[in-house]
Write a protein that holds these residues in place. Structure first.
Motif, PDB file in Angstrom:
ATOM      1  N   SER A   1      31.034  51.638  40.836  1.00 30.41           N
ATOM      2  CA  SER A   1      31.963  51.392  41.492  1.00 30.41           C
ATOM      3  C   SER A   1      32.319  50.008  42.014  1.00 30.41           C
ATOM      4  O   SER A   1      33.227  49.561  42.120  1.00 30.41           O
ATOM      5  N   LEU A   2      31.219  49.462  42.661  1.00 31.02           N
ATOM      6  CA  LEU A   2      31.097  48.064  43.192  1.00 31.02           C
ATOM      7  C   LEU A   2      31.458  47.080  42.258  1.00 31.02           C
ATOM      8  O   LEU A   2      32.190  46.171  42.656  1.00 31.02           O
ATOM      9  N   ILE A   3      31.176  47.600  41.041  1.00 29.14           N
ATOM     10  CA  ILE A   3      31.505  46.427  39.833  1.00 29.14           C
ATOM     11  C   ILE A   3      32.932  46.229  39.747  1.00 29.14           C
ATOM     12  O   ILE A   3      33.478  45.254  39.483  1.00 29.14           O
ATOM     13  N   PHE A   4      33.740  47.418  39.950  1.00 25.28           N
ATOM     14  CA  PHE A   4      35.068  47.173  39.922  1.00 25.28           C
ATOM     15  C   PHE A   4      35.733  46.626  41.079  1.00 25.28           C
ATOM     16  O   PHE A   4      37.128  46.304  41.136  1.00 25.28           O
ATOM     17  N   LEU A   5      35.312  46.434  42.044  1.00 23.40           N
ATOM     18  CA  LEU A   5      36.106  46.066  43.258  1.00 23.40           C
ATOM     19  C   LEU A   5      36.400  44.432  43.090  1.00 23.40           C
ATOM     20  O   LEU A   5      37.551  44.361  43.583  1.00 23.40           O
ATOM     21  N   PRO A   6      35.716  43.618  42.707  1.00 21.37           N
ATOM     22  CA  PRO A   6      36.348  42.228  42.396  1.00 21.37           C
ATOM     23  C   PRO A   6      37.656  42.206  41.676  1.00 21.37           C
ATOM     24  O   PRO A   6      38.480  41.461  41.669  1.00 21.37           O
ATOM     25  N   MET A   7      37.519  43.285  40.487  1.00 22.47           N
ATOM     26  CA  MET A   7      38.857  43.451  39.726  1.00 22.47           C
ATOM     27  C   MET A   7      39.841  44.211  40.268  1.00 22.47           C
ATOM     28  O   MET A   7      41.097  43.566  40.093  1.00 22.47           O
ATOM     29  N   ALA A   8      39.769  44.731  41.419  1.00 25.86           N
ATOM     30  CA  ALA A   8      40.651  45.739  42.097  1.00 25.86           C
ATOM     31  C   ALA A   8      41.424  44.824  43.266  1.00 25.86           C
ATOM     32  O   ALA A   8      42.308  45.074  43.963  1.00 25.86           O
TER      33      ALA A   8
ATOM     34  N   VAL B   1      41.496  38.171  49.452  1.00 29.82           N
ATOM     35  CA  VAL B   1      40.700  38.842  50.219  1.00 29.82           C
ATOM     36  C   VAL B   1      39.248  38.057  49.777  1.00 29.82           C
ATOM     37  O   VAL B   1      38.497  38.045  50.710  1.00 29.82           O
ATOM     38  N   MET B   2      38.926  38.052  48.466  1.00 31.60           N
ATOM     39  CA  MET B   2      37.592  37.680  48.158  1.00 31.60           C
ATOM     40  C   MET B   2      37.431  36.339  48.414  1.00 31.60           C
ATOM     41  O   MET B   2      36.065  36.062  48.708  1.00 31.60           O
ATOM     42  N   ALA B   3      38.412  35.688  48.289  1.00 34.04           N
ATOM     43  CA  ALA B   3      38.427  33.988  48.447  1.00 34.04           C
ATOM     44  C   ALA B   3      38.118  33.911  50.175  1.00 34.04           C
ATOM     45  O   ALA B   3      36.972  33.429  50.305  1.00 34.04           O
TER      46      ALA B   3
ATOM     47  N   SER C   1      32.511  40.802  37.180  1.00 36.62           N
ATOM     48  CA  SER C   1      32.937  42.142  36.767  1.00 36.62           C
ATOM     49  C   SER C   1      33.718  42.252  35.360  1.00 36.62           C
ATOM     50  O   SER C   1      33.647  43.350  34.669  1.00 36.62           O
ATOM     51  N   PHE C   2      34.261  41.162  34.886  1.00 40.84           N
ATOM     52  CA  PHE C   2      35.095  41.408  34.006  1.00 40.84           C
ATOM     53  C   PHE C   2      34.079  41.182  32.604  1.00 40.84           C
ATOM     54  O   PHE C   2      34.087  42.001  31.600  1.00 40.84           O
TER      55      PHE C   2
END
Length: 265
Positions: free
Chosen positions: A106-113, A118-120, A149-150
Motif C-alpha cells: 500500500s505504501l509503495i503506491f502512495l507517491p504515485m497517488a 504534498v510530497m515536495a 514507486s514506478f
C-alpha cells in the motif's frame, strides 16, 4: 448510407487513434518549428524569420547548458538508485511472504497517488528538520524517492508474470542460485527493469515541483526554463526540447525494430 459514411464507420477507431496521436505530437512540432525562429525581441512566441543560429550555438545562453548537464547527471544517478532499490523491493514483494507485506504494498503506491506538491513539501520539511543543506544531494534523494514507486510497479508486474517452472528447471539441471538468477530470472525480468529505468529517467529529468522545493540555489533545466519564461524564452530551449524529443523517438524506434527482429528469429 453513402460509401464515405460506411468507410468512416469501418475505420473510426483508426481515425480516432491518428487524431489523438496528432494532437499529442502537435506541441512538439511547434517546438521544432520555433527552434528555427529568429525573434526580434526576447520572447520566442511569434514567428519572425527562419534562422539556424540557435542550432549552431545551442549553448549560447548563459547557464543553460550547465543546468542541462546538471539535470542529466541527476537523472542518471536517480535512475540507477531507484532502479537498484526498486528491483530489490519488487522481488521481495513478489517472492517472499512477511508480516508487513500488505502495508508495504500500500505504501509503495502512495507517491504515485499523492500530489507532487504534498510530497515536495514533506521532503523539504524533512530536510529542514534534519539540518541538511539544499542542493544536489537533496534533489537526488527526492528524485529517487518518487521514482522508486514506478520502478517497483513495473518490475513487480514482470516478476509476478514469470513462470516459476523455468527457475525450477534450471535448479534441476544443477544450476546454483546465482546462476539461476543471472541466466534465467534476470533476463526474463529485464524488460520490466528497463521500463522502470526509462520511466525514472524521464520523470527525474522532467520534474519541476519536487525539485523546486528541494533545490535551494541549485538550478536544473526545468527550473531554468521556468525562470527564463518570465524574462524571455531563448530559442535554444526549443533546440534542446527538439533534441530530447528526437532522442526519445529514436529509442522507441530502436526498441520496436529489435523486438520485431527477435520475433522473426
Amino acid at each position: 448510407m453513402t460509401a464515405l459514411t460506411r468507410w468512416i464507420r469501418r475505420n473510426l477507431v483508426i481515425i480516432a487513434g491518428i487524431g489523438t496521436l496528432a494532437y499529442l505530437i502537435l506541441p512538439n512540432v511547434v517546438v521544432l518549428v520555433f527552434s528555427f525562429n529568429k525573434p526580434n525581441g526576447r520572447f520566442n512566441y511569434e514567428w519572425q524569420r527562419f534562422s539556424t543560429d540557435a542550432w549552431t550555438d545551442p549553448c549560447g545562453v548563459a547557464d543553460m547548458c550547465g543546468s542541462l548537464s546538471l539535470s542529466l547527471k541527476i537523472a542518471v544517478w536517480a535512475t540507477i538508485g531507484s532502479t537498484v532499490l526498486g528491483t530489490m523491493i519488487a522481488f521481495a514483494l513478489a517472492r517472499y511472504r512477511f508480516r508487513a507485506r500488505p502495508a508495504v504494498n500500500s505504501l509503495i503506491f502512495l507517491p504515485m497517488a499523492m500530489p507532487e506538491v504534498v510530497m515536495a513539501a514533506s521532503l523539504a520539511t524533512l530536510f529542514l528538520n534534519m539540518g541538511v543543506d539544499f542542493g544536489f544531494w537533496t534533489i537526488l534523494i527526492a528524485h529517487i524517492m518518487f521514482c522508486l514507486s514506478f520502478v517497483v510497479t513495473a518490475v513487480k508486474a514482470r516478476v509476478m508474470s514469470m513462470d516459476p517452472r523455468l527457475e525450477q528447471a534450471a535448479q534441476d539441471l544443477y544450476a546454483s542460485p546465482a546462476q539461476t538468477f543471472l541466466r534465467v530470472t534476470l533476463p526474463i525480468a529485464a524488460p520490466g527493469i528497463a521500463a522502470g529505468a526509462l520511466l525514472s529517467f524521464a520523470l527525474s529529468f522532467d520534474d519541476f515541483i519536487i525539485t523546486n522545493f528541494n533545490a535551494g540555489s541549485t538550478v536544473t533545466f526545468p527550473m531554468f526554463v521556468w525562470g527564463s519564461a518570465q524574462r524571455g524564452t531563448p530559442v535554444q530551449i526549443n533546440v534542446i526540447g527538439t533534441a530530447m524529443f528526437a532522442v526519445a523517438v529514436l529509442c522507441v524506434l530502436v526498441g520496436q525494430l529489435a523486438g520485431a527482429r527477435r520475433k522473426r528469429s
